[in-house]
Structure formats: structure tokens, C-alpha cells
Design a protein around this motif. Structure first.
Motif, PDB file in Angstrom:
ATOM      1  N   SER A  13     107.615   8.675 -32.169  1.00  0.00           N
ATOM      2  CA  SER A  13     107.066  10.023 -32.276  1.00  0.00           C
ATOM      3  C   SER A  13     107.380  10.798 -31.015  1.00  0.00           C
ATOM      4  O   SER A  13     107.478  10.231 -29.929  1.00  0.00           O
ATOM      5  CB  SER A  13     105.561   9.997 -32.536  1.00  0.00           C
ATOM      6  N   TYR A  14     107.629  12.062 -31.210  1.00  0.00           N
ATOM      7  CA  TYR A  14     107.884  12.925 -30.058  1.00  0.00           C
ATOM      8  C   TYR A  14     107.635  14.365 -30.459  1.00  0.00           C
ATOM      9  O   TYR A  14     107.611  14.685 -31.651  1.00  0.00           O
ATOM     10  CB  TYR A  14     109.313  12.765 -29.519  1.00  0.00           C
ATOM     11  N   GLN A  15     107.418  15.191 -29.466  1.00  0.00           N
ATOM     12  CA  GLN A  15     107.230  16.604 -29.728  1.00  0.00           C
ATOM     13  C   GLN A  15     108.421  17.417 -29.247  1.00  0.00           C
ATOM     14  O   GLN A  15     109.050  17.069 -28.247  1.00  0.00           O
ATOM     15  CB  GLN A  15     105.974  17.100 -29.012  1.00  0.00           C
ATOM     16  N   VAL A  16     108.685  18.481 -29.984  1.00  0.00           N
ATOM     17  CA  VAL A  16     109.632  19.478 -29.506  1.00  0.00           C
ATOM     18  C   VAL A  16     108.782  20.662 -29.077  1.00  0.00           C
ATOM     19  O   VAL A  16     108.080  21.274 -29.892  1.00  0.00           O
ATOM     20  CB  VAL A  16     110.619  19.900 -30.607  1.00  0.00           C
TER      21      VAL A  16
ATOM     22  N   LEU B   4     106.645  21.392 -32.306  1.00  0.00           N
ATOM     23  CA  LEU B   4     106.963  20.671 -33.542  1.00  0.00           C
ATOM     24  C   LEU B   4     106.710  19.197 -33.280  1.00  0.00           C
ATOM     25  O   LEU B   4     107.162  18.654 -32.267  1.00  0.00           O
ATOM     26  CB  LEU B   4     108.429  20.872 -33.927  1.00  0.00           C
ATOM     27  N   GLN B   6     107.279  15.371 -34.302  1.00  0.00           N
ATOM     28  CA  GLN B   6     108.102  14.454 -35.085  1.00  0.00           C
ATOM     29  C   GLN B   6     107.441  13.082 -35.089  1.00  0.00           C
ATOM     30  O   GLN B   6     106.891  12.651 -34.068  1.00  0.00           O
ATOM     31  CB  GLN B   6     109.513  14.356 -34.492  1.00  0.00           C
ATOM     32  N   GLN B   7     107.479  12.409 -36.232  1.00  0.00           N
ATOM     33  CA  GLN B   7     106.836  11.104 -36.344  1.00  0.00           C
ATOM     34  C   GLN B   7     107.447  10.359 -37.524  1.00  0.00           C
ATOM     35  O   GLN B   7     107.532  10.892 -38.622  1.00  0.00           O
ATOM     36  CB  GLN B   7     105.338  11.305 -36.602  1.00  0.00           C
TER      37      GLN B   7
END
Ligand SMILES: NC(=O)c1ccc[n+]([C@@H]2O[C@H](COP(=O)([O-])OP(=O)(O)OC[C@H]3O[C@@H](n4cnc5c(N)ncnc54)[C@H](O)[C@@H]3O)[C@@H](O)[C@H]2O)c1
Ligand SMILES: NC(=O)c1ccc[n+]([C@@H]2O[C@H](COP(=O)([O-])OP(=O)(O)OC[C@H]3O[C@@H](n4cnc5c(N)ncnc54)[C@H](O)[C@@H]3O)[C@@H](O)[C@H]2O)c1
Ligand SMILES: [Zn+2]
Ligand SMILES: [Zn+2]
Lengths: 381, 381
Positions: A13-16, B4, B6-7
Motif C-alpha cells: 500500500s502506498y499513497q500518491v 490517492l 493504493q492498496q
């Protein structure tokens, strides 16, 4: 026969994070991310690697980074800030990724520490590859600085370098731990690079999101006048669609799931035929135009829809045609289709349009209809 | 600030299949696996790469492979079968993995095709790395040929090569699509290599599985007489424990979860101090002995238990001691502990024993007690 079954899932998981002026001392975005990341009893080090095109266009960048880490004691900044060429050249010569690996070793970046890469898609691909293979993957922070890398390549999970004359021959799937999209970087892009990345937005809008296509249609002027707010919205929506495609599918492409490559079979060939003189996005714009005309000729979309699409592409300043498409009676282009099939493991899948905002997979393309599509586009040259 | 998220999870699964004479024309194990793998409309190619130590000890191996694929039309066998040196040398010189990458390109092994690697742990690490970085990962079939690679390294998820003078500096996490443990290969191992891998079984039994330790204790003689059935059972149980550790934890070591490295902090240092003249398993046997004596000296296990452990290690023919442990008043060894801490990101975690079959994590080790443990072991030299 004895058998042991292994089965597990690896969560990513990561955020932009969208921001502006990431290294302003008052901007706490990066600071908050690093402080909250992982366990507090691990020592954190961070190594910055920067695309020379960006460093040249933003001369105070390295100083800002040093100041930022001086006023925010969140991690040990490696004393060296590596500036290496950006663009395809950094993916073509192995010395560049080896140089990043060397710095990772020298500054003792381990699996609990970070490499922060600032640059265009090519530079992020190269430095991301170096980070992914060092110690089986040190943590990567991506700071994309082009439209294409902010709306597509930088928010995805791939890296790579060119090898044995083949694009992206070496690479891995390795998600970043965070992506920071700083719009301020985009101000220094050449017009061609500002425009080029928008092709990926047209691509994903056409196959997935009619409303986004209509938004693009309505914002051609804003894009052309380099309106920052419009660009951020475009990037946000495009990145979102790309990210959902990845998480909703087969992120590491282990099975037969495929990337978002509408318009790309012809684009890839065009890049080779023009010796990479045209930008990836410019080639994609032409590839989209070609597949839209083809979709129309086989009766999948109306002439009116086809013309609407071509008008947007053209309105943004893209060419719809390149003479290399027609070379050798389109045989060169056709070879690109065969190579694409080969690349897919022998089983061809091409995305065409069945409506604005709706893609459709097909498993063959008719050569005379490809030739007719090229001939039609040639009139737009 | 816009964000945003992401996962996603990436699922991996593979089998470790125990067999004998994998390439006998009547053995359908490999044949069934390949036929059932993936989608039938993809063309499958397979490239074999073989550890020269194995090829030399099994002179008819390449012929058997060619015959096997001639009588079973399950995939296109690449016309070249690559034989490269095994052992640490193949991880030390980048020319070897580059040679595997070259062959992957030349024989058009793509993401739907296979590299089948036959060899010891070092060879599988090297060729697995080449497979993992080519086209962002072609499918890897592992055919381990040593005890250590069948019970530990080959059934796990890591690969790697040495770089910049550092062991496994370059590598990735990349599970194979299948592992075939063929016991027939083990017959040609030198006694040292037959024995060496058993150290990993002692390791995992001591921290996880009392019954398995007792089984090992009861089977010292069988192991020493190179009893094949006993060896297969040892490998099966040891591989099973390793695989469960991986799937039950953090397979790609993204967080702070740790590998099964009881006895390994001292073992790693010992390998360096002896210039890799002693085998990994031999170093691990000594490392286990040291940590068991230490566990006893701090009162975590009884003298009787400690002696039971040492008796098994010694009974299998391992040394319990190496003079390098005591060098420089144990300062060299102590440096290994600091390096291990550094390697873990600054936060030390060491597994000791609190009972037979039960490990316990500690976050510091007392230097005088380490010295005392070394002195006690020296008496066994
Ligand atoms: N990893 C993926 O999933 C993926 C997807 C699509 C494309 N790509 C790759 O991305 C690359 C193309 O990336 P790109 O379009 O970002 O171009 P690019 O990285 O080639 O950069 C183009 C030029 O712009 C310069 N530059 C970058 N940022 C700048 C800034 N803010 N101001 C001024 N100059 C700047 C660079 O130095 C370079 O000279 C290709 O190598 C392509 O293969 C990767
Ligand atoms: N990937 C992992 O998770 C992991 C875990 C532990 C160890 N390792 C690595 O494994 C390596 C050690 O592996 P190993 O103990 O299997 O030894 P090895 O691979 O070094 O092989 C030892 C020797 O035996 C020869 N050989 C292999 N199979 C043979 C056979 N059947 N008959 C005759 N000779 C044969 C090889 O050519 C070599 O000369 C180290 O490099 C270590 O770093 C990796
Ligand atoms: Zn693209
Ligand atoms: Zn080990």
C-alpha cells in the motif's frame, strides 16, 4: 509423491500525495510521511537521486533539500545528493543504475532506509530499478516531475532499464512506499513534455471513463495555456484510473492480465521506427488515433465519435500521423503487431473502442483495414 | 491536500514436489506441472541452466533432459542447455548471471516461459536473480541439488548475487512457480555437503519443533550412513517448517519480520573470518552451538538440554568450534554482532532458546557471556 503447498499474499500500500513546493520548510507532507513510516526504533537514512534535467531547471533544489532535512530532523540525509542525466540515456547505459547502487552501498541505505528519486519517467524507472535490486529492495520514494510520470508511470509498480538493445529488458515490479506529485516541477517542462503525458489521460479516458473524456474535451484550451489547476485535475483523475486498474487486476502481471495499453502497439513500433525521436506520449497519441479510426472502420464506433476523438488529440497540439506508419506499405507497422503478439506470449490481445469511454478486447486485427486507417490518418498530416 | 490511496495484495503459490529421477521418461511430475500451468493458448518455452558441479557428477543429465522433452511435447526446449560453475564463484562474478540473462533473451524466454535451474543454493540464487530481473520476472522452476537448497534456500523466496564485496547485495524476492526436490541428485554430494545442510534442520527444529529435534536425535546414525529415506524425511520436515515461517510471517520482509536466523549472526561472521572456507551449514552448526551455550549460561535452558543439542551437532560430524571465534579476545566475533545489528536497521534482534523446540527473541547480548560461551566451546575443539 510428497508435496508441500506454499501459498501467501504480499500486501502493498502506498499513497500518491498531491502537493506544491514539497521542500518548502513550511510544507510538512514529506516530513509527516517519513516520521510516521515504519517502526520508530529503526534508524532511517535517506539518499536523494535527482534527474539532471530537473536539477538544471530548479537550481536551488539541492539546497532546499538540505535545508529541509536540517530544519526537520526526521531522517539522516546522505551527505551526497546524486545528480545523473535524465531521459532515455539514463536507462540505456548501465553505468547510471550502477552509480545509484554504489551510492546506496556507500551511504548505508538498508531495507529500513529510503532512496528518494526526483525526475521524469525514465529517471524514476532507472533509479527505481537500482533501489529494487539493492538489498532485495530498499524503500523507494518517488517524486515524479513530468506529466507522464505523475499521471501514469510514477504512480504504478514497475521499473526498468534497457539492455541488449531492448527497452525495459531488465526490471522488476516494486511499488514505491510513497509518491509525491509536486505540481511546481511541471512549470519548467518544455511544451512537448507538458503535452506528451496528456496522451495517457486520453487513452485511459477513452477506454474507461466517458466523463473524463468529456472533461478533457472541455479543457483543451486550459491545457494549452498551461493552466495549473486543470493540469492537476487531469493528473489526479488519470493517476486514479491507472491505480484502480492495477489494484483491480493483476498488479505484478503474474497471469495473463494486461496493462493499460490501448493505442500502444503502434506507439511502441513508432518509437522504434523513429529511433525514439518522438516522445512516448506523442507516439501514443498517434497510436490512439490509429486504433480509433480502425475501430470506426470495423463499425465499432461512429464517424462522429471518431472525429470527436481526433479533434481532442489534434486540439491539444499532437500530430495524428507520422510518415513511418506508411513506410514499406505499412509492413513495418504490421511487424509491430506481430512483435506485440510475440511479447504477449503468442496470444494477441488488442484493446479497441466500442464506445467513447468503453474499451473492448479483440484477438486479431485485419491488415487491409490497418492500411486503410493509416491512409485516412495521412490526410491529417 | 489531495491523496490517492493504493492498496492491493499479490498472491503467490507454488508446490515443492518430492520425486526421484525427475527426467526419467516414465516420471510425469514435471510434465504434468508444465502442461497444467497457466493458460493453454500461450506458447511455452523452457531454458535449462545447470550447475557444473551437478552436470559433472551426472554426465547423462543433459541427454536425459533432451530426451524427456522429446518424448513429452509440453514445451519448446531451448536448443542451448547452459552449464555454468556452481558454488559461491557463480555469485561473485557478474558475468555468470549476465550469461543467463543473455540466454533468456537469445532463446526468447518471455513472461509466459520458464527458466529451469538445476543446482546448489548458490547456483539457484544466481540463476534465480537473472530470471527475476529479465522481463520483470520470467517463470522460474527450481531443481535444488544439495541438502541445503532442498530443505531451506531452494524452497524459499529469495535470490541474489554478491556485489561490491558484499554477500547477496543484489537480489530480489521472487518465488519460483515450482520446486522439484529430486533425491537422486543428493547421492553425488561430498560428505561435507550432505552434512552441511542438516544444520538448517537443527536450527529450525530447536526454535520451532521439539518432535523434529527428537527425530533428528534418533536419526543421527541414519544420516551419517547416508540413508536416503531418512534424508528425504529430514528435508521434507525442514522445508515444511521454513515454508510455514515464510507464509505465516512477512514473506518479502517488508516490515520488521525476520527470517529464520537462529545461530546465524555468529555463522555469518565466521564465514567472513574464514574467507568462506567453511560451508554455510558448518558455520551455522557452530553458531547454533554458541547460542545454545549462551542460552544455557544466561539460565534460559538447562545444562542437560544444552548437552543434548551439542551431542546431536557433534554426532552428525560437525565441529562445535572454530579458532576464529576466539581471535582477538572475541572482538572480531563481537564486531559480527554489531554488523548484524547494523544489518537489521539499527535495532538488534537475536533468537535464543528458552527450551528445546522454543526460540525466544532478545534485543541484547552480553559480551563477557559471549566470551565465556566461546571458552566453553573451545574445550570441544
Ligand atoms: N514504469 C512504467 O510503468 C512506465 C510507464 C510508461 C512510461 N515509462 C517510461 O517513462 C519514460 C518517459 O518518461 P517521461 O515522459 O517522464 O520523460 P523523461 O523521463 O524521458 O524526461 C524527458 C526530459 O525531461 C527532463 N525533465 C524531467 N522533469 C523535468 C522538469 N520538471 N523540468 C524540466 N525538465 C524535466 C528530463 O531530464 C528529460 O530530459 C520512458 O522511459 C518510458 O519507458 C515507464
Ligand atoms: N536464497 C536463500 O534464501 C538462501 C538461504 C540460505 C543459503 N543461501 C545460499 O546458498 C548457498 C549455499 O548453497 P549450498 O549449500 O547448496 O552449496 P553450493 O550451492 O555452494 O554448492 C556446493 C558445491 O556443490 C556442488 N554441487 C551441487 N549439487 C551437487 C550434487 N548433487 N552433486 C555434486 N555436487 C553438487 C556445487 O557445484 C558446488 O561446487 C550460499 O550462496 C548461500 O548464500 C541462500
Ligand atoms: Zn504509455
Ligand atoms: Zn542458513
Amino acid at each position: 509423491m510428497q508435496v508441500l503447498q506454499q501459498q501467501f499474499q504480499v500486501p502493498f500500500s502506498y499513497q500518491v500525495i498531491f502537493t506544491k513546493h514539497l521542500f518548502d520548510s513550511s510544507n510538512k507532507t514529506l516530513c509527516d510521511f517519513i516520521s510516521n513510516f515504519g517502526q520508530s526504533n529503526f534508524r532511517k537514512r535517506i539518499l536523494f537521486v535527482i534527474d539532471k534535467g530537473v536539477a538544471d531547471a530548479h537550481p536551488s533544489l539541492t539546497t532546499s533539500i538540505i535545508d529541509y532535512f536540517e530544519s526537520n530532523a526526521i531522517a539522516d540525509l546522505a551527505p551526497e545528493i546524486l545528480v545523473l542525466p535524465g531521459g532515455e540515456v539514463c536507462k540505456n547505459d548501465p553505468r547510471f543504475y550502477e552509480e545509484v547502487v554504489r551510492a546506496i552501498d556507500e551511504h548505508r541505505i538498508d531495507r529500513h532506509s529510503f532512496v528518494a528519486a526526483i525526475g521524469g519517467g525514465a529517471f524514476l524507472d532507472m533509479s527505481g530499478y537500482a533501489a529494487a535490486i539493492s538489498h532485495r529492495g530498499v524503500k523507494l520514494i518517488r517524486i515524479p516531475t513530468t506529466v507522464l510520470s505523475q499521471n501514469d508511470s510514477g504512480v504504478g509498480v514497475k521499473n526498468g532499464v534497457n539492455y541488449l538493445g531492448k527497452k525495459n529488458f531488465l526490471g522488476t515490479f516494486a511499488p514505491a512506499v510513497a509518491v509525491f506529485n509536486d505540481v511546481a516541477f511541471l512549470a519548467t517542462l518544455e511544451d512537448r513534455d507538458w503535452r506528451s503525458g496528456i496522451a495517457e489521460a486520453i487513452k485511459v479516458a477513452l477506454i474507461k471513463d466517458l466523463a473524463f473524456f468529456e472533461w478533457l474535451e472541455a479543457n483543451v484550451e486550459a491545457m494549452n495555456s498551461r493552466d495549473e489547476a486543470a493540469m492537476v485535475e487531469q493528473i489526479y483523475r488519470c493517476a486514479d484510473l491507472h491505480m484502480k486498474h492495477i489494484s483491480g487486476g493483476d498488479p505484478f502481471e503474474l497471469g495473463s492480465a494486461r496493462p493499460l495499453d490501448f493505442g500502444h502497439w503502434a506507439a511502441h513500433k513508432l518509437e522504434y521506427l523513429t529511433d525514439f525521436k518522438i516522445r512516448h506520449g506523442e507516439a501514443v497519441a498517434i497510436g490512439i488515433a490509429l486504433d480509433c479510426v480502425y475501430s470506426h472502420l470495423i463499425g465499432a464506433i461512429s464517424l462522429a465519435d471518431c472525429e470527436r476523438i481526433l479533434a481532442v488529440i489534434k486540439g491539444l497540439g499532437f500530430d495524428l500521423y507520422h510518415p513511418a506508419l506508411a513506410e514499406n506499405d505499412c509492413q513495418n507497422l504490421h511487424k509491430g503487431l506481430q512483435e506485440f503478439q510475440e511479447h504477449l506470449g503468442g496470444h494477441l490481445t488488442i484493446t479497441l473502442l466500442k464506445a467513447l469511454g468503453k474499451g473492448e478486447e479483440v484477438h486479431e486485427m485485419d491488415f487491409p483495414t490497418i492500411q486503410a486507417s493509416v491512409a485516412l490518418l495521412a490526410k491529417h498530416a
